[in-house]
Design an enzyme around this catalytic site. Structure first.
Site, PDB file in Angstrom:
ATOM      1  N   CYS A 173      34.504  51.235  41.978  1.00 20.17           N
ATOM      2  CA  CYS A 173      35.211  49.763  41.029  1.00 20.17           C
ATOM      3  C   CYS A 173      34.517  49.664  39.900  1.00 20.17           C
ATOM      4  O   CYS A 173      34.923  48.557  39.416  1.00 20.17           O
ATOM      5  CB  CYS A 173      34.584  48.938  42.187  1.00 20.17           C
ATOM      6  SG  CYS A 173      35.391  49.395  44.084  1.00 20.17           S
ATOM      7  N   HIS A 313      30.827  40.815  39.960  1.00 24.09           N
ATOM      8  CA  HIS A 313      31.654  41.987  39.928  1.00 24.09           C
ATOM      9  C   HIS A 313      32.177  40.691  41.733  1.00 24.09           C
ATOM     10  O   HIS A 313      33.641  41.022  41.314  1.00 24.09           O
ATOM     11  CB  HIS A 313      31.394  43.225  41.138  1.00 24.09           C
ATOM     12  CG  HIS A 313      31.504  43.969  40.759  1.00 24.09           C
ATOM     13  ND1 HIS A 313      32.539  44.834  40.441  1.00 24.09           N
ATOM     14  CD2 HIS A 313      31.501  44.487  42.418  1.00 24.09           C
ATOM     15  CE1 HIS A 313      33.271  45.527  41.466  1.00 24.09           C
ATOM     16  NE2 HIS A 313      32.803  45.224  43.210  1.00 24.09           N
ATOM     17  N   GLU A 324      24.966  40.265  45.182  1.00 25.91           N
ATOM     18  CA  GLU A 324      24.471  40.298  43.556  1.00 25.91           C
ATOM     19  C   GLU A 324      24.095  39.114  42.931  1.00 25.91           C
ATOM     20  O   GLU A 324      23.491  38.869  42.562  1.00 25.91           O
ATOM     21  CB  GLU A 324      26.125  40.237  43.122  1.00 25.91           C
ATOM     22  CG  GLU A 324      26.753  40.103  41.837  1.00 25.91           C
ATOM     23  CD  GLU A 324      28.362  39.832  40.716  1.00 25.91           C
ATOM     24  OE1 GLU A 324      29.404  40.074  42.268  1.00 25.91           O
ATOM     25  OE2 GLU A 324      28.250  40.431  39.652  1.00 25.91           O
ATOM     26  N   LYS A 345      37.964  37.631  40.379  1.00 27.42           N
ATOM     27  CA  LYS A 345      38.429  38.489  41.492  1.00 27.42           C
ATOM     28  C   LYS A 345      38.936  36.941  42.117  1.00 27.42           C
ATOM     29  O   LYS A 345      40.023  36.924  43.438  1.00 27.42           O
ATOM     30  CB  LYS A 345      37.817  38.494  42.288  1.00 27.42           C
ATOM     31  CG  LYS A 345      37.398  40.493  41.226  1.00 27.42           C
ATOM     32  CD  LYS A 345      36.839  41.174  42.443  1.00 27.42           C
ATOM     33  CE  LYS A 345      36.309  42.452  41.280  1.00 27.42           C
ATOM     34  NZ  LYS A 345      35.162  42.697  40.754  1.00 27.42           N
ATOM     35  N   HIS A 350      40.791  42.108  44.081  1.00 26.36           N
ATOM     36  CA  HIS A 350      39.646  43.022  43.371  1.00 26.36           C
ATOM     37  C   HIS A 350      41.280  44.046  42.254  1.00 26.36           C
ATOM     38  O   HIS A 350      41.546  45.246  43.692  1.00 26.36           O
ATOM     39  CB  HIS A 350      38.996  43.735  44.420  1.00 26.36           C
ATOM     40  CG  HIS A 350      38.176  44.781  43.922  1.00 26.36           C
ATOM     41  ND1 HIS A 350      38.439  45.631  43.020  1.00 26.36           N
ATOM     42  CD2 HIS A 350      37.117  45.158  44.370  1.00 26.36           C
ATOM     43  CE1 HIS A 350      37.049  45.908  42.729  1.00 26.36           C
ATOM     44  NE2 HIS A 350      36.619  46.048  43.466  1.00 26.36           N
ATOM     45  N   PHE A 409      32.257  51.000  44.921  1.00 29.20           N
ATOM     46  CA  PHE A 409      31.774  52.320  46.174  1.00 29.20           C
ATOM     47  C   PHE A 409      31.025  53.616  45.969  1.00 29.20           C
ATOM     48  O   PHE A 409      31.728  54.135  44.947  1.00 29.20           O
ATOM     49  CB  PHE A 409      32.999  52.609  47.315  1.00 29.20           C
ATOM     50  CG  PHE A 409      33.812  51.162  48.377  1.00 29.20           C
ATOM     51  CD1 PHE A 409      32.596  50.556  48.703  1.00 29.20           C
ATOM     52  CD2 PHE A 409      34.376  51.385  48.410  1.00 29.20           C
ATOM     53  CE1 PHE A 409      32.824  49.279  49.159  1.00 29.20           C
ATOM     54  CE2 PHE A 409      34.649  50.723  50.089  1.00 29.20           C
ATOM     55  CZ  PHE A 409      34.024  49.231  50.016  1.00 29.20           C
TER      56      PHE A 409
END
Lengths: 423, 395
Positions: A173, A313, A324, A345, A350, A409
């Site tokens: 990501c 994010h 976060e 997002k 995403h 990830f």
């Protein structure tokens, strides 16, 4: 006089062209109009049947000619569309870019429809042997190229006349941000005067959706699709799988100035730090994310008091948003509650390999337009996450600097710091 | 000699020949050494299979081993060998500040699940529904991660604690070229002091062969050395399982900690010839010209794949280059895709370190006597992308 070197004596890197495609539309204008209106691009899945699926919504890009032609074709189409817009805006020859290409794109796999077609044109033998036997008889370059990890970049290099060996990369990501970082670094090292950085992801296949579902990563709020992605909300229940692309033309400020290009923003700093905790979960103390943010600030030569806005994010998964928040409140201390932090997002979902690039593009537009896009669907704030998320409605503000976060990830974290003006 | 020269201080190798730099040096310097081949399991294709590996030696936790398919395990293992060899393994300070670039493929799918879906497709027309039905119930949830490209790097971080930064490049041999080129550029510019770079390829999986065979790239029939497959049945590539990781450091960093230096990594060159326009041979010639070989005998470790067109072009250029004595190591290891270029650079470094060349790996390769000053490493992609590097004396 404009300074062409940064605080470490490296060339300052400017952005002179931006291109974007998301579920909100094709091009910067359509995207910005929707984004600043707080509109969601999340919609029911129509590309394939949703029988047996627990998630039936996504932010797929369904309006391009390649939208139904498989992940490889669509990813190429997305990348090409964004790159053409960016190069045109930069005033460059779209067939002769004259700098290297850095492409963030998803790993490639033979499309299931091709797999079915190959299998069913053979007979008798078990699948593995049968696929190989039919394949060698077909000798299909088109199908072959969809299975090669370097083919999309190879085609883009032909299309746009980029120089040298194109780099295709994946940091999950964070990929889109890494593509930008690689371009910035190449210019800073003096390897080139300009670079084309693209993040593109058209891989929202049924199998991709199922894979993320099996990891319990996706929102299952199917009933009102546009409300499903709700970063920082108490009832957030996963991310919404999406597609899109963004391209940035990066240029040394000196070269951009010399040719009279319009400078859309400055890529001031990049920071990264890997996490060794777990394959899908971040270290509970958020230390890798904290280190990535701090590395980006240090690289930009800015202190934590000099960031005006944070493009989060903000995936809308329970885990990411909590981590976060922890990382931001650690780096920025008490001041974090007064820094606007919003998640694109919430509207586009995403976009995986493209996310870092798309969100960098939106960050640059945020500074230029003086408008911060909201975090929509913020109806039930998570009391444990005390952030000014620019809830539900855009905000006019003079934004000089932005921090954009990307956490992947596999533990790959990349942060970018952008500025409206050269120093 | 410069503080920011790039030096090679750790080598991790796995192939059908064995594991580790010493085992490879011993095997590859034995004249007439025979390749390890398996012509049965994937007939009509021959592969060079993995040697027996005790995964526990580099991946201590069984739990970690279970979270990876063979390719990721192999890469994580080879990376561990390189870290060990460089004296960095378990050194927390050096690992947490170490940058990493991995050249990765991926996609080790579950053949049993796929076969079941394909079998059912013979009698059903609602194939998209079939996919949903089977994949939601039969896929192992963690398989996605165990086959995902960037998770080789992710696993190296988890198992070996390499966490300075983590990047994964994709794109067959070119990914390996770019990985080494970028890593070297970061060290030369002072952006990084020590880096882990490399890749792995596990060919013993039908999908990994399919990746070549969709365009008819695999050699069939009797095995032949890599330079001798033109005109034979199939496309010329014989694959092998293996991995190659290098620890690259700035000279200053390596000398300060007093670790052995195998060799110095000189210029790393890369290109993308427009092959459809017939520009490959000229592209390889241009790379050789850029390498500015210093005359005399030049040992060349070639990553030639056997792919008919690409290998013919490379052979023509190498044969015409004065003094070049090429060693096509795919003859003995098979083609290892993303790991091909890191493997070539590793073998070049070993020749420099031992101050000796390799005997011919097959008939037709010219002798190389004497001690190599500089060794050329090449990887011309079977389908796209090309790279070369010059490897020179340690100091």
């Amino acid at each position: 006089m404009t300074k062409f070197k940064d605080h470490l004596g490296r060339p300052v890197v400017a952005v002179t062209g931006i291109g974007v495609v998301t579920s909100l539309g094709k091009g910067k204008a359509e995207n910005w109009a929707a984004l600043s209106a707080g509109k969601s691009g999340i919609h029911p899945i129509t590309r394939f049947p949703v029988d047996h699926l627990s998630t039936r919504i996504s932010g797929m890009v369904d309006f391009l000619p390649s939208s139904t032609k498989g992940a490889s074709a669509l990813t190429y189409d997305l990348a090409e569309t964004a790159a053409e817009e960016a190069m045109t805006e930069a005033g460059l020859d779209v067939q002769d870019f004259g700098g290297p290409l850095f492409l963030a794109s998803p790993p490639m796999e033979l499309d299931w429809h091709d797999r079915f077609a190959i299998y069913n044109s053979g007979k008798d033998k078990p699948a593995p042997e049968r696929l190989l036997e039919v394949a060698r008889g077909l000798n299909s370059l088109d199908m072959f190229e969809t299975s090669q990890f370097g083919s999309i970049a190879d085609r883009l290099a032909d299309r746009f006349g980029t120089t040298g060996l194109p780099i295709t990369l994946s940091t999950a990501c964070a990929s889109g941000a890494t593509a930008i970082q690689l371009g910035v670094e190449a210019i800073r090292r003096g390897e080139c005067e300009r670079a084309l950085s693209i993040g593109a992801d058209g891989s929202a296949t049924a199998e991709a959706l199922i894979r993320f579902s099996l990891l319990s990563a996706l929102s299952t709020s199917n009933d009102v699709p546009q409300k499903a992605s709700k970063p920082f909300s108490k009832d957030r229940d996963g991310f919404v799988l999406a597609e899109g692309s963004a391209a940035l033309v990066l240029e040394s400020l000196e070269a951009a100035t010399a040719r009279g290009a319009t400078v859309l923003g400055i890529l001031r700093g990049c920071g990264e730090k890997a996490d060794d905790f777990h394959r899908t979960r971040s270290k509970p103390d958020a230390s890798p994310a904290i280190a990535a943010v701090r590395a980006a600030l240090a690289d930009a030569g800015l202190s934590d008091t000099e960031i005006d806005y944070i493009n989060a994010h903000g995936t809308s998964t329970p885990e990411n948003d909590k981590m976060e928040h922890l990382s931001l409140s650690t780096v920025f201390g008490e001041r974090i509650s007064s820094i606007p932090v919003s998640s694109n997002k919430s509207m586009i979902g995403h976009t995986l390999s493209a996310a870092g690039a798309i969100e960098a593009a939106f960050s640059l537009m945020t500074m230029r337009e003086g408008v911060i896009p909201p975090t929509i669907n913020y109806d039930h704030p998570d009391p444990a996450i005390a952030l000014d998320v620019v809830p539900n409605v855009k905000r006019e503000a003079s934004v000089r600097t932005v921090l954009s976060n990307s956490f992947g990830f596999g533990g790959q974290n990349t942060c970018l710091v952008m500025a409206r003006e050269p120093v | 000699m410069n503080a920011h020269d790039v030096v090679i201080t750790g080598i991790g190798l796995v192939s059908s020949l064995g594991e580790g730099p010493d085992a490879h040096w011993q095997k590859l310097t034995t004249p007439g050494v025979k390749p390890v081949l398996d012509a049965e399991r994937f007939a009509p294709y021959t592969v060079h299979p993995l040697p027996e590996i005790d995964w526990n030696l580099q991946i201590a936790k069984r739990g970690d081993q279970r979270q990876m398919e063979t390719w990721q395990r192999l890469g994580t293992y080879a990376a561990g060998l390189a870290l060990d060899d460089a004296g960095i393994k378990d050194n927390e300070e050096l690992c947490t500040t170490m940058d990493m670039v991995v050249a990765a493929g991926g996609g080790e799918r579950d053949m049993a699940v796929d076969s079941d879906i394909l079998a059912a497709s013979e009698t059903r027309n609602d194939r998209d529904v079939l996919l949903n039905e089977k994949l939601t119930t039969e896929l192992r949830p963690t398989l996605f991660l165990a086959q995902l490209s960037n998770l080789l790097a992710g696993n190296i971080s988890i198992v070996h604690k390499v966490t300075g930064s983590s990047r994964t490049f994709m794109g067959e041999e070119g990914a390996g070229v770019s990985a080494i080129e970028t890593a070297a550029a970061r060290i030369r510019s002072g952006q990084s002091t020590h880096m882990l770079v490399g890749g792995a390829f596990q060919t013993e999986h039908a999908d990994m062969l399919l990746g070549y065979e969709l365009a008819g790239y695999l050699h069939r029939g009797d095995w032949k050395p890599v330079w001798q497959r033109q005109g034979a049945e199939g496309g010329g590539v014989v694959t092998g399982s293996g991995g190659a990781f290098l620890v690259l450091e700035s000279r200053e960093h390596a000398e300060k900690r007093g670790h052995r230096i195998y060799a110095t990594l000189g210029p790393v060159l890369s290109s993308r010839a427009r092959r459809a326009r017939g520009e490959l041979q000229a592209g390889i010639e241009a790379l050789i010209a850029k390498a500015q070989l210093q005359g005399g005998e030049v040992l060349t470790i070639s990553g030639a794949s056997g792919s008919h067109k690409a290998t013919a072009a490379e052979k023509a250029v190498l044969d015409a280059a004065p003094g070049v004595a090429a060693r096509g190591f795919s003859t003995l290891t098979g083609h290892m895709k993303e790991a091909q270029f890191p493997f070539a650079v590793a073998l070049a470094a070993l020749a420099i370190h031992h101050n000796a060349g390799y005997p011919p790996f097959a008939a037709g390769e010219r002798d190389f006597a004497g001690a190599p000053e500089t060794v050329l490493a090449t990887a011309v992609g079977y389908h796209h992308f090309e790279g070369m590097a010059l490897v020179g004396k340690a100091g």
